[in-house]
Design an enzyme around this catalytic site. Structure first.
Site, short mmCIF file in Angstrom:
data_model
loop_
_atom_site.label_atom_id
_atom_site.label_comp_id
_atom_site.label_asym_id
_atom_site.label_seq_id
_atom_site.Cartn_x
_atom_site.Cartn_y
_atom_site.Cartn_z
N VAL A 124 22.94 44.34 65.02
CA VAL A 124 21.91 45.35 64.86
C VAL A 124 22.22 46.16 63.61
O VAL A 124 23.36 46.56 63.38
CB VAL A 124 21.85 46.29 66.09
N ALA A 164 25.28 51.71 59.48
CA ALA A 164 26.31 50.73 59.85
C ALA A 164 25.67 49.49 60.43
O ALA A 164 24.53 49.51 60.90
CB ALA A 164 27.28 51.34 60.86
N ASP A 196 24.29 64.04 65.81
CA ASP A 196 23.11 63.18 65.68
C ASP A 196 22.69 62.63 67.05
O ASP A 196 22.58 61.41 67.23
CB ASP A 196 23.41 62.04 64.72
#
Length: 548
Positions: free
Chosen positions: A355, A360, A460
């Site tokens: 993913v 990242a 986040d």
């Protein structure tokens, strides 16, 4: 269809004629004429009184020029008595005295030709001109202009603010720096020119979720010049820092929503370095990027006329008595009548063994998750290495710290800061955004309260950074992941910022964000020892967004 557009929110007195057989798409028969007379202060920044005086002198002239442009062009059904079908004008946001002059001119022209009036949100027009000319379906939009900077995505009939500046607009921030060193308005082009000859100078980098702040950067930049750092180096540092922040939050918005289209709007978007950064980021994550030509990026009436055509075709007109201006007109207040309710920027689907996240690449390997913060080519190498190393260390540290304080997080099995690589225990079946419920979101509020009481923030906490699901009795388990933007702090405002980021992510990904957010806040109040101070700070934060 022929629409007259009038713009005059701050400095650009502009009028436009937009002709199209189909306002929903770009056609070969489209025609755009723009006439602009820009206000340029003798010194310093924009002065509201002088800007209004300029509008009073320039708006009648540019409007008449635009109307005269229609003469000689094909009339409507052979009837030239009314050379336009409607008048679109910028209702806001902007400087009140300027907006009133624009609105008065628009009403006069509408009455003169007995045609409807269309009131346009200036910031939504910046977005829509890019969406229209790119042909994109439902892009995320970065608006980077003088008084504004925000990330927008469409959901459930409105443009949702996914992230925005928490202090000043990006263009205004740059202008404050250039005024400090004696450069005239506008400062952006001068910074761009001097940055070409400079070396990177480190400045504060402030990203919180998908929000950002510029005031600290400007203070540091002014101090650096005062301390003798070459102005070219400071300009280079400003560009590399500010535009990397804007690019990062754009990538975070693409990751949150799963969108694969990005458009750029606003006058700061004319900067070639910013466009290259955004283009490189989108190429790296296999997304499409579009920046309109410069005449549609800076303030202009063409974008007002284009959006006005879409609104007129949808029957979204206003009576003269209802056409008052709104100097604080936020884009998320606009009912988007020209788009279908089934459309949405939300297209995210999880799947596969790898993913692409916001910063990242995540690889699933059995019961392990291997996360690597890959280099971002759009960032200056020095800045990129610093951010990837710092965030890798902090993520590993805070993930374990949260677990010790009773918050479900994955086990950290290996950390390599030099390679920006972490190996985690695999948790959950999917992301929270794919399995939203009041109970699960309440858990997130509870977990945030625990880490705040322990003296740090997540940084986040979006619906992408919570894993849900498990086996048997753990089917509703929620697990916090991705603490890379977290840090240690006892400040109530920093804790409140976590709740603000969660609220924005729910607004951009949930059908019923208010109910879900209430569940999170109620759970937070029950769990936290400092809830009153945190929610007082949250009220203050939510009043800082542009035009609150």
């Amino acid at each position: 269809m022929r629409i007259l557009g009038i713009e005059g929110t701050a400095w650009a007195a502009s009028a436009s004629v937009f002709e199209t057989p189909d306002p929903a798409r770009v056609t070969d028969d489209d025609h755009v004429f723009i006439e602009t007379d820009a206000y340029a202060p003798d010194s310093g920044g924009i002065h509201p009184r002088e800007a209004a005086e300029h509008m009073g002198e320039a708006i009648p002239t540019v409007v008449e020029t635009a109307i005269e442009h229609t003469h000689g062009r094909a009339g409507r059904d052979g009837d030239d008595s009314a050379p336009i079908d409607a008048v679109a004008f910028a209702r806001g946001p902007g400087l009140g005295p300027c907006l009133r002059i624009v609105a008065t001119a628009a009403r006069a022209v509408a009455q003169r030709f007995d045609v409807p009036l269309v009131g346009v949100n200036h910031m939504v027009a910046h977005l829509e001109v890019g969406r229209h000319r790119s042909g994109f379906d439902s892009p995320v939009c970065l608006n980077a202009s003088g008084a504004n900077a925000h990330i927008l995505g469409y959901r459930n009939g409105r443009y949702r603010v996914l992230g925005e500046t928490m202090d000043t607009g990006v263009g205004n921030a740059i202008d404050k720096f250039t005024r400090h060193i004696g450069w005239s308005h506008p400062g952006g082009p001068k910074v761009e020119q001097h940055a070409r000859d400079g070396e990177y100078h480190e400045l504060p980098y402030v990203v919180k979720g998908m929000d950002f702040s510029f005031s600290g950067i400007m203070s540091a930049a002014k101090q650096a010049v005062d301390d003798g750092v070459p102005v070219e180096n400071v300009c280079r540092g400003m560009e590399e820092t500010i535009f990397a922040m804007l690019t990062e939050v754009s990538e975070r918005a693409l990751s949150l929503t799963g969108a694969d289209e990005l458009v750029l709007g606003g006058g700061v978007g004319q900067n070639a370095r910013l466009q290259r950064m955004l283009g490189e980021m989108c190429e790296q994550r296999e997304a499409e990027f579009y920046a309109p030509e410069n005449r549609f990026l800076r303030d202009n009436a063409g974008m007002i006329a284009m959006l006005g055509a879409k609104m007129y075709a949808a029957g979204d007109t206003i009576a003269i008595e209802d056409s008052r201006i709104d100097s604080n007109f936020r884009p998320d207040e606009v009912a988007v009548t020209w788009r279908g309710p089934e459309e949405s920027v939300d297209s995210y689907r999880m799947g596969g063994d790898e993913v692409q996240g916001a910063e990242a690449t995540v690889h699933f390997d059995g019961d392990r998750v291997i996360k690597v913060r890959v280099p971002r080519s759009y960032r200056h190498p020095t800045l990129d290495e610093r951010l990837r190393t710092e965030r890798t260390r902090q993520e590993a540290r805070l993930t374990s710290e949260a677990r010790r304080n009773g918050v479900p997080t994955p086990l950290v099995r290996d950390v390599d800061p030099q390679e920006s690589r972490i190996v985690f225990q695999r948790v959950g079946d999917t992301d929270l955004r794919e399995g939203l419920s009041e109970g699960r979101v309440a858990d997130v509020g509870r977990w945030l309260a625990r880490i705040h009481d322990a003296g740090f923030v997540h940084g986040d906490p979006t619906t992408r950074n919570v894993r849900v699901g498990g086996r048997d009795e753990q089917a509703d388990r929620t697990t916090l992941i991705d603490f890379g933007l977290g840090y240690y702090t006892q400040e109530a405002e920093d804790h409140a910022m976590d709740l603000h980021v969660l609220a924005q992510s729910l607004a951009g990904t949930a059908d019923d964000p208010e109910t879900l957010l209430s569940a999170a806040e109620d759970a937070y109040r029950t769990e936290s020892d400092h809830a009153d101070a945190v929610f007082a700070s949250l009220d203050d934060i939510e009043g800082r967004g542009r035009y609150q």
